[in-house]
Design a protein around this motif. Structure first.
Motif, PDB file in Angstrom:
ATOM      1  N   PHE A  16       0.849  -1.047  -0.052  1.00  0.00           N
ATOM      2  CA  PHE A  16       0.216  -0.047   0.166  1.00  0.00           C
ATOM      3  C   PHE A  16       0.836   1.424   0.001  1.00  0.00           C
ATOM      4  O   PHE A  16       2.159   1.280   0.102  1.00  0.00           O
ATOM      5  CB  PHE A  16      -0.981   0.142   1.387  1.00  0.00           C
ATOM      6  N   ASN A  17       0.299   2.507   0.094  1.00  0.00           N
ATOM      7  CA  ASN A  17       1.046   3.551  -0.167  1.00  0.00           C
ATOM      8  C   ASN A  17       0.768   4.496   1.034  1.00  0.00           C
ATOM      9  O   ASN A  17       0.793   5.837   0.977  1.00  0.00           O
ATOM     10  CB  ASN A  17       0.871   4.255  -1.240  1.00  0.00           C
ATOM     11  N   LEU A  18       0.297   3.979   2.168  1.00  0.00           N
ATOM     12  CA  LEU A  18      -0.206   4.811   3.200  1.00  0.00           C
ATOM     13  C   LEU A  18       1.142   5.830   4.090  1.00  0.00           C
ATOM     14  O   LEU A  18       1.954   4.917   4.292  1.00  0.00           O
ATOM     15  CB  LEU A  18      -0.968   4.093   4.215  1.00  0.00           C
ATOM     16  N   ASN A  19       0.715   6.752   4.343  1.00  0.00           N
ATOM     17  CA  ASN A  19       1.722   7.534   5.324  1.00  0.00           C
ATOM     18  C   ASN A  19       1.030   7.340   6.864  1.00  0.00           C
ATOM     19  O   ASN A  19       0.234   6.951   6.908  1.00  0.00           O
ATOM     20  CB  ASN A  19       1.690   9.214   4.865  1.00  0.00           C
ATOM     21  N   ILE A  20       1.923   7.731   7.509  1.00  0.00           N
ATOM     22  CA  ILE A  20       1.742   7.468   9.168  1.00  0.00           C
ATOM     23  C   ILE A  20       0.688   8.369   9.604  1.00  0.00           C
ATOM     24  O   ILE A  20      -0.427   7.859  10.089  1.00  0.00           O
ATOM     25  CB  ILE A  20       3.155   7.915   9.916  1.00  0.00           C
ATOM     26  N   LYS A  21       0.477   9.645   9.107  1.00  0.00           N
ATOM     27  CA  LYS A  21      -0.722  10.461   9.353  1.00  0.00           C
ATOM     28  C   LYS A  21      -2.093   9.758   8.981  1.00  0.00           C
ATOM     29  O   LYS A  21      -2.866   9.905   9.495  1.00  0.00           O
ATOM     30  CB  LYS A  21      -0.560  11.695   8.996  1.00  0.00           C
ATOM     31  N   ALA A  22      -2.013   9.296   7.799  1.00  0.00           N
ATOM     32  CA  ALA A  22      -3.284   8.627   7.158  1.00  0.00           C
ATOM     33  C   ALA A  22      -3.683   7.367   7.918  1.00  0.00           C
ATOM     34  O   ALA A  22      -4.856   7.234   8.421  1.00  0.00           O
ATOM     35  CB  ALA A  22      -3.167   8.365   5.635  1.00  0.00           C
ATOM     36  N   HIS A  23      -2.735   6.719   8.460  1.00  0.00           N
ATOM     37  CA  HIS A  23      -2.888   5.400   9.154  1.00  0.00           C
ATOM     38  C   HIS A  23      -3.529   5.954  10.552  1.00  0.00           C
ATOM     39  O   HIS A  23      -4.564   5.359  11.042  1.00  0.00           O
ATOM     40  CB  HIS A  23      -1.789   4.586   9.448  1.00  0.00           C
ATOM     41  N   GLY A  24      -2.928   6.965  11.228  1.00  0.00           N
ATOM     42  CA  GLY A  24      -3.175   7.522  12.583  1.00  0.00           C
ATOM     43  C   GLY A  24      -4.848   8.365  12.448  1.00  0.00           C
ATOM     44  O   GLY A  24      -5.374   8.261  13.529  1.00  0.00           O
ATOM     45  N   GLU A  25      -5.008   8.654  11.157  1.00  0.00           N
ATOM     46  CA  GLU A  25      -6.309   9.137  11.141  1.00  0.00           C
ATOM     47  C   GLU A  25      -7.474   8.206  11.160  1.00  0.00           C
ATOM     48  O   GLU A  25      -8.632   8.711  11.598  1.00  0.00           O
ATOM     49  CB  GLU A  25      -6.241   9.896   9.579  1.00  0.00           C
ATOM     50  N   CYS A  26      -7.022   6.888  10.995  1.00  0.00           N
ATOM     51  CA  CYS A  26      -8.241   5.985  11.321  1.00  0.00           C
ATOM     52  C   CYS A  26      -8.136   5.612  12.553  1.00  0.00           C
ATOM     53  O   CYS A  26      -9.520   5.300  13.217  1.00  0.00           O
ATOM     54  CB  CYS A  26      -7.830   4.589  10.439  1.00  0.00           C
ATOM     55  N   VAL A  27      -7.118   5.814  13.435  1.00  0.00           N
ATOM     56  CA  VAL A  27      -7.296   5.670  14.891  1.00  0.00           C
ATOM     57  C   VAL A  27      -8.183   6.711  15.326  1.00  0.00           C
ATOM     58  O   VAL A  27      -9.034   6.679  16.402  1.00  0.00           O
ATOM     59  CB  VAL A  27      -5.899   5.573  15.256  1.00  0.00           C
ATOM     60  N   ALA A  28      -7.696   7.853  14.998  1.00  0.00           N
ATOM     61  CA  ALA A  28      -8.317   9.312  15.459  1.00  0.00           C
ATOM     62  C   ALA A  28      -9.934   9.125  15.311  1.00  0.00           C
ATOM     63  O   ALA A  28     -10.584   9.464  16.287  1.00  0.00           O
ATOM     64  CB  ALA A  28      -7.758  10.500  14.847  1.00  0.00           C
ATOM     65  N   TYR A  29     -10.346   8.819  13.967  1.00  0.00           N
ATOM     66  CA  TYR A  29     -11.814   8.547  13.715  1.00  0.00           C
ATOM     67  C   TYR A  29     -12.576   7.534  14.663  1.00  0.00           C
ATOM     68  O   TYR A  29     -13.409   7.895  15.087  1.00  0.00           O
ATOM     69  CB  TYR A  29     -11.965   8.391  12.465  1.00  0.00           C
ATOM     70  N   THR A  30     -11.930   6.451  14.831  1.00  0.00           N
ATOM     71  CA  THR A  30     -12.332   5.317  15.702  1.00  0.00           C
ATOM     72  C   THR A  30     -12.684   5.840  16.873  1.00  0.00           C
ATOM     73  O   THR A  30     -13.681   5.786  17.472  1.00  0.00           O
ATOM     74  CB  THR A  30     -11.614   4.030  15.653  1.00  0.00           C
TER      75      THR A  30
END
Length: 433
Positions: A294-308
């Motif tokens: 995949f091409n995910l950056n750390i902030k995008a991955h972390g945005e999923c945590v923040a949204y949850t």
């Protein structure tokens, strides 16, 4: 240039945190569950799983002084009784007895328990397994006791282990054990998986119950490990339509992933109405991972945590895959800060040990995107979303639950039932091919 009006002594400067707290109306209690011994085990020189990534993560958390805002718990090992809440007695007996020195005595049963290149026998294998499982169980206990709102265990999240066998670098399924514990108090638990690999072990464990909904975002093409996770794996019996899969293609980028994640999670929460969430944050979905695509950056991955986290439900946050240790530790340190509502400095703490692992940029947010062509067109992702929404529409609201003592065989995990589910999956795989 004017002189500063305040000058701090060296001790004050040394103890100044490298983060800035967000102004939020409600601060949630966050606990960090660890046992430093988990980082000392070694799968083998050429094996991609490197437990020392946990040590790097802990050093980053300490370097940013996040421990000052966390409730720290050094977890005990899981007991044999606790592990057998899910795993078969014969399998656990094998894990306890086999070692690299006596492995020849077990040659006949190695295939039975799926021991091989992916799941080798190494020194302290069983101890390692009950250490990371113990931390996940401790996290679940803190939620049940009301001592934590968010409980973190980066050593956990080993989602491939099955009731009767090891799989995908995983020997004991700490996630299933933690969820079984949560079900003693919470009527419904939502399991979310953002590892690049399908969360097959957890899905299989709860395939026939509506007390747990599994939601997995992962790469799927029928061949990529573990080869499962297509739309048609929806659950069976009481669990029909409570297994939800979001299969993706190579190279998905930040914007597409986060948009899809949010557009799926909110309707899932509105429909299922879970009492608690368990979130597996496998880091192999980052760009540049040794086994990822995949091409995910750390902030995008972390945005999923923040949204949850934003929905305010009791939450367990776990690790999982991730095979480029420097990026794994960056991610999990950042997601610790997300749970704490603090904003970290981009430059890594210069005083932390093992800083050389983060050369040459020494940044918390290196650019990890663009290394693989994105094969997820907008049309394809829209079709994925439509199929997921169609499955959700078949649910008649949140299932009612009669609270009673949790049976040890909650999901009907008998050998006969296990064989039946495997046969169903095999048939589905044949049809897909």
């Amino acid at each position: 240039m004017s002189e500063p009006t305040i000058v701090f002594d060296s001790k004050t400067v040394e103890n100044t945190p490298l983060y800035e707290s967000f102004l939020t109306t409600q601060k949630r209690r966050v606990s960090y569950h660890f046992n430093e011994e988990a980082a000392r085990y070694h799968y083998g020189v050429r094996h991609p799983m490197k437990p020392f990534r946990l040590m790097l993560t802990d050093h980053l958390v300490l370097g940013y002084k996040l421990h000052n805002k966390l409730d720290l718990y050094r977890s005990r090992r899981a007991t044999e009784t606790e592990v057998r809440e899910f795993h078969a007695e014969e399998y656990i007996d094998f894990l306890q007895r086999v070692t690299p020195d006596n492995i020849k005595k077990f040659q006949r049963v190695l295939p039975k328990f799926n021991i091989g290149d992916d799941c080798p026998i190494f020194d302290g294998m069983y101890d390692y397994s009950i250490i990371y499982a113990g931390s996940s169980l401790d996290a679940s206990r803190k939620l049940l006791a009301g001592q934590s709102d968010i409980a973190i265990n980066w050593s956990g999240g080993l989602h491939h282990a099955k009731k009767f066998e090891a799989s995908g670098f995983c020997y004991v399924n700490d996630i299933v054990l933690a969820i079984l514990n949560l079900l003693r108090m919470y009527p419904r638990v939502l399991y979310i998986d953002i590892d690049i690999h399908h969360g097959d072990g957890v899905q299989e464990a709860f395939y026939s119950t509506d007390r747990v909904m599994t939601l997995s975002f992962h790469k799927y093409n029928g061949e990529f490990f573990p080869g499962t996770g297509n739309f048609d794996e929806i659950g069976t019996s009481l669990g029909k339509n409570y297994s939800l899969n979001v299969p993706l293609r190579d190279g998905i980028d930040d914007e597409s992933y986060v948009r899809l994640f949010k557009s799926v999670l909110e309707p899932v929460l509105n429909s299922y109405r879970p009492s608690a969430i368990v979130l597996q944050c496998g880091a192999d979905s980052l760009g540049g991972d040794r086994l990822g695509c995949f091409n995910l950056n750390i902030k995008a991955h972390g945005e999923c945590v923040a949204y949850t986290k934003s929905f305010g439900l009791p939450l367990i946050v776990l690790g999982g895959g991730g095979y480029t240790p420097r990026n794994v530790s960056r991610l999990w340190c950042y997601e610790t800060s997300v749970c704490l509502d603090v904003d970290l400095e981009t430059r890594l703490p210069s005083s932390m040990p093992f800083l050389k692992y983060f050369a040459p940029d020494y940044s918390l947010h290196p650019n990890l995107a663009g290394k693989i062509d994105n094969k997820n067109s907008r049309k394809f992702l829209d079709s994925v979303h439509v199929q997921v929404m169609e499955q959700l529409r078949t649910l008649q609201g949140a299932p009612s639950v009669q609270m009673a003592e949790i049976p040890p065989d909650l999901a009907g995990l008998t050998e006969e039932g296990e064989k039946q589910r495997r046969d169903e999956l095999d048939e589905a795989m044949k049809d897909a091919r």
